[in-house]
Design a protein around this motif. Structure first.
Motif, PDB file in Angstrom:
ATOM      1  N   LYS A  90       0.818  -1.210   0.000  1.00 20.06           N
ATOM      2  CA  LYS A  90       0.000   0.000   0.000  1.00 20.06           C
ATOM      3  C   LYS A  90       0.852   1.260   0.000  1.00 20.06           C
ATOM      4  O   LYS A  90       0.335   2.355   0.203  1.00 20.06           O
ATOM      5  CB  LYS A  90      -0.930   0.007   1.222  1.00 20.06           C
ATOM      6  CG  LYS A  90      -2.029  -1.050   1.176  1.00 20.06           C
ATOM      7  CD  LYS A  90      -2.962  -0.893   2.375  1.00 20.06           C
ATOM      8  CE  LYS A  90      -4.110  -1.889   2.305  1.00 20.06           C
ATOM      9  NZ  LYS A  90      -5.047  -1.724   3.448  1.00 20.06           N
ATOM     10  N   VAL A  91       2.146   1.084  -0.196  1.00 17.96           N
ATOM     11  CA  VAL A  91       3.074   2.218  -0.216  1.00 17.96           C
ATOM     12  C   VAL A  91       3.707   2.309  -1.596  1.00 17.96           C
ATOM     13  O   VAL A  91       4.257   1.333  -2.108  1.00 17.96           O
ATOM     14  CB  VAL A  91       4.179   2.061   0.854  1.00 17.96           C
ATOM     15  CG1 VAL A  91       5.159   3.230   0.782  1.00 17.96           C
ATOM     16  CG2 VAL A  91       3.569   1.963   2.250  1.00 17.96           C
ATOM     17  N   GLY A 129       9.975 -11.780  -2.490  1.00 17.31           N
ATOM     18  CA  GLY A 129       9.315 -12.029  -1.219  1.00 17.31           C
ATOM     19  C   GLY A 129      10.212 -12.016  -0.005  1.00 17.31           C
ATOM     20  O   GLY A 129       9.720 -11.950   1.122  1.00 17.31           O
ATOM     21  N   ASN A 130      11.534 -12.089  -0.195  1.00 18.07           N
ATOM     22  CA  ASN A 130      12.430 -12.194   0.954  1.00 18.07           C
ATOM     23  C   ASN A 130      13.633 -11.278   0.762  1.00 18.07           C
ATOM     24  O   ASN A 130      14.693 -11.705   0.309  1.00 18.07           O
ATOM     25  CB  ASN A 130      12.880 -13.642   1.154  1.00 18.07           C
ATOM     26  CG  ASN A 130      13.611 -13.860   2.462  1.00 18.07           C
ATOM     27  OD1 ASN A 130      13.676 -12.966   3.312  1.00 18.07           O
ATOM     28  ND2 ASN A 130      14.178 -15.039   2.637  1.00 18.07           N
ATOM     29  N   GLY A 155      16.970   1.890  -1.678  1.00 15.45           N
ATOM     30  CA  GLY A 155      16.610   1.975  -3.094  1.00 15.45           C
ATOM     31  C   GLY A 155      16.473   0.593  -3.707  1.00 15.45           C
ATOM     32  O   GLY A 155      15.515   0.306  -4.429  1.00 15.45           O
ATOM     33  N   TRP A 156      17.444  -0.279  -3.417  1.00 14.12           N
ATOM     34  CA  TRP A 156      17.347  -1.658  -3.916  1.00 14.12           C
ATOM     35  C   TRP A 156      16.289  -2.442  -3.159  1.00 14.12           C
ATOM     36  O   TRP A 156      15.614  -3.303  -3.725  1.00 14.12           O
ATOM     37  CB  TRP A 156      18.706  -2.361  -3.835  1.00 14.12           C
ATOM     38  CG  TRP A 156      19.408  -2.351  -5.151  1.00 14.12           C
ATOM     39  CD1 TRP A 156      20.541  -1.665  -5.475  1.00 14.12           C
ATOM     40  CD2 TRP A 156      19.014  -3.036  -6.343  1.00 14.12           C
ATOM     41  NE1 TRP A 156      20.873  -1.879  -6.792  1.00 14.12           N
ATOM     42  CE2 TRP A 156      19.953  -2.712  -7.353  1.00 14.12           C
ATOM     43  CE3 TRP A 156      17.954  -3.870  -6.674  1.00 14.12           C
ATOM     44  CZ2 TRP A 156      19.867  -3.216  -8.665  1.00 14.12           C
ATOM     45  CZ3 TRP A 156      17.855  -4.371  -7.970  1.00 14.12           C
ATOM     46  CH2 TRP A 156      18.812  -4.035  -8.940  1.00 14.12           C
ATOM     47  N   HIS A 157      16.118  -2.146  -1.877  1.00 17.71           N
ATOM     48  CA  HIS A 157      15.063  -2.830  -1.117  1.00 17.71           C
ATOM     49  C   HIS A 157      13.698  -2.538  -1.728  1.00 17.71           C
ATOM     50  O   HIS A 157      12.881  -3.454  -1.924  1.00 17.71           O
ATOM     51  CB  HIS A 157      15.093  -2.387   0.356  1.00 17.71           C
ATOM     52  CG  HIS A 157      14.076  -3.071   1.202  1.00 17.71           C
ATOM     53  ND1 HIS A 157      12.811  -2.560   1.396  1.00 17.71           N
ATOM     54  CD2 HIS A 157      14.119  -4.241   1.891  1.00 17.71           C
ATOM     55  CE1 HIS A 157      12.126  -3.379   2.172  1.00 17.71           C
ATOM     56  NE2 HIS A 157      12.895  -4.404   2.479  1.00 17.71           N
ATOM     57  N   THR A 208      11.383  -5.309  -3.591  1.00 22.75           N
ATOM     58  CA  THR A 208      10.143  -5.607  -2.882  1.00 22.75           C
ATOM     59  C   THR A 208       8.910  -5.084  -3.598  1.00 22.75           C
ATOM     60  O   THR A 208       7.940  -5.829  -3.799  1.00 22.75           O
ATOM     61  CB  THR A 208      10.192  -5.016  -1.453  1.00 22.75           C
ATOM     62  OG1 THR A 208      11.325  -5.547  -0.762  1.00 22.75           O
ATOM     63  CG2 THR A 208       8.934  -5.363  -0.679  1.00 22.75           C
ATOM     64  N   ASN A 209       8.935  -3.815  -4.009  1.00 23.02           N
ATOM     65  CA  ASN A 209       7.730  -3.198  -4.561  1.00 23.02           C
ATOM     66  C   ASN A 209       7.607  -3.299  -6.076  1.00 23.02           C
ATOM     67  O   ASN A 209       6.495  -3.359  -6.601  1.00 23.02           O
ATOM     68  CB  ASN A 209       7.661  -1.725  -4.174  1.00 23.02           C
ATOM     69  CG  ASN A 209       7.310  -1.516  -2.725  1.00 23.02           C
ATOM     70  OD1 ASN A 209       8.016  -2.017  -1.858  1.00 23.02           O
ATOM     71  ND2 ASN A 209       6.237  -0.799  -2.446  1.00 23.02           N
TER      72      ASN A 209
END
Length: 215
Positions: A54-55, A194-195, A182-184, A188-189
């Motif tokens: 949701k972000v 998933g991990n 930034g890489w996270h 993720t988004n």
């Protein structure tokens, strides 16, 4: 990450609730600083217990919005305070001991990504980390590169390691936990891995106990 009580008070004072979709707007006038401020905010919201799906971040920032003639307003926005009912999520935050136990495990599908510029990586990095500089995820105008290009970049770097959106684990770090977000966010988004873990202390924390390697 900020203290839980302060974070929840600040979020509530600005009208945030865990039920709302959140779009983070930044400036791309100075890259990559503007983008990583937004990705750091996204990671902080995840830490605050907000559903990361949701972000979102306005791709290209305010400048992109202005270029397409999006409506703007010079008046300040006065938020309606709310009670932020969240629960801290530390599941994606790791410390130096966790990282140390994950070194040299590429064949097991555990990948350590250094998001700093290549020159910083060469001068000294965590053992077995792979260099994928933050700047490689962005176009010149501050928008994110297409998802297919980002995935191809990641896959070409990790080679045959058994890590993907549904398998393995990626740990990202930088100097102090800013650029790494930034890489996270990308993994993720955008790529829906998933991990993905964030070594929040990054190099600044690592050198308190362990050495860096060069090359």
């Amino acid at each position: 990450m900020p203290p839980e009580d302060e974070l929840f008070l600040d979020l509530g004072a600005n009208g945030f609730t865990t039920k709302k979709n959140i779009v983070i707007i930044t400036s791309t006038a100075e890259l990559p600083v503007g983008v990583v401020r937004a990705t750091r905010a996204a990671a902080t919201l995840q830490y605050a217990g907000h559903d990361i799906t949701k972000v979102g971040i306005l791709d290209g920032g305010f400048e992109a919005w202005d270029r397409i003639g999006g409506p703007t307003d010079a008046l300040p926005v006065i938020p309606t305070p709310a009670k932020y009912y969240g629960s801290v999520d530390e599941s994606f935050i790791v410390d130096r001991h966790y990282v140390n136990s994950s070194l040299n495990r590429l064949e097991d599908g555990i990948v350590l990504v250094d998001a700093r510029p290549r020159s910083a990586y060469t001068d000294g990095h965590i053992e077995s980390a792979l260099s994928i500089p933050l700047g490689s995820i962005l176009e010149a105008d501050g928008t994110f590169r297409p998802a297919a290009d980002l995935l191809a970049l990641f896959e070409s770097t990790v080679g045959s390691a058994p890590v993907s959106a549904t398998n393995g684990e990626v740990i990202v770090y930088c100097w102090i936990g800013l650029m790494a977000t930034g890489w996270h966010y990308t993994l993720t988004n955008i790529l829906r891995f998933g991990n993905v873990k964030l070594y929040d202390g990054s190099v600044e924390d690592w050198v308190k106990e362990y050495p860096l390697v060069t090359g």
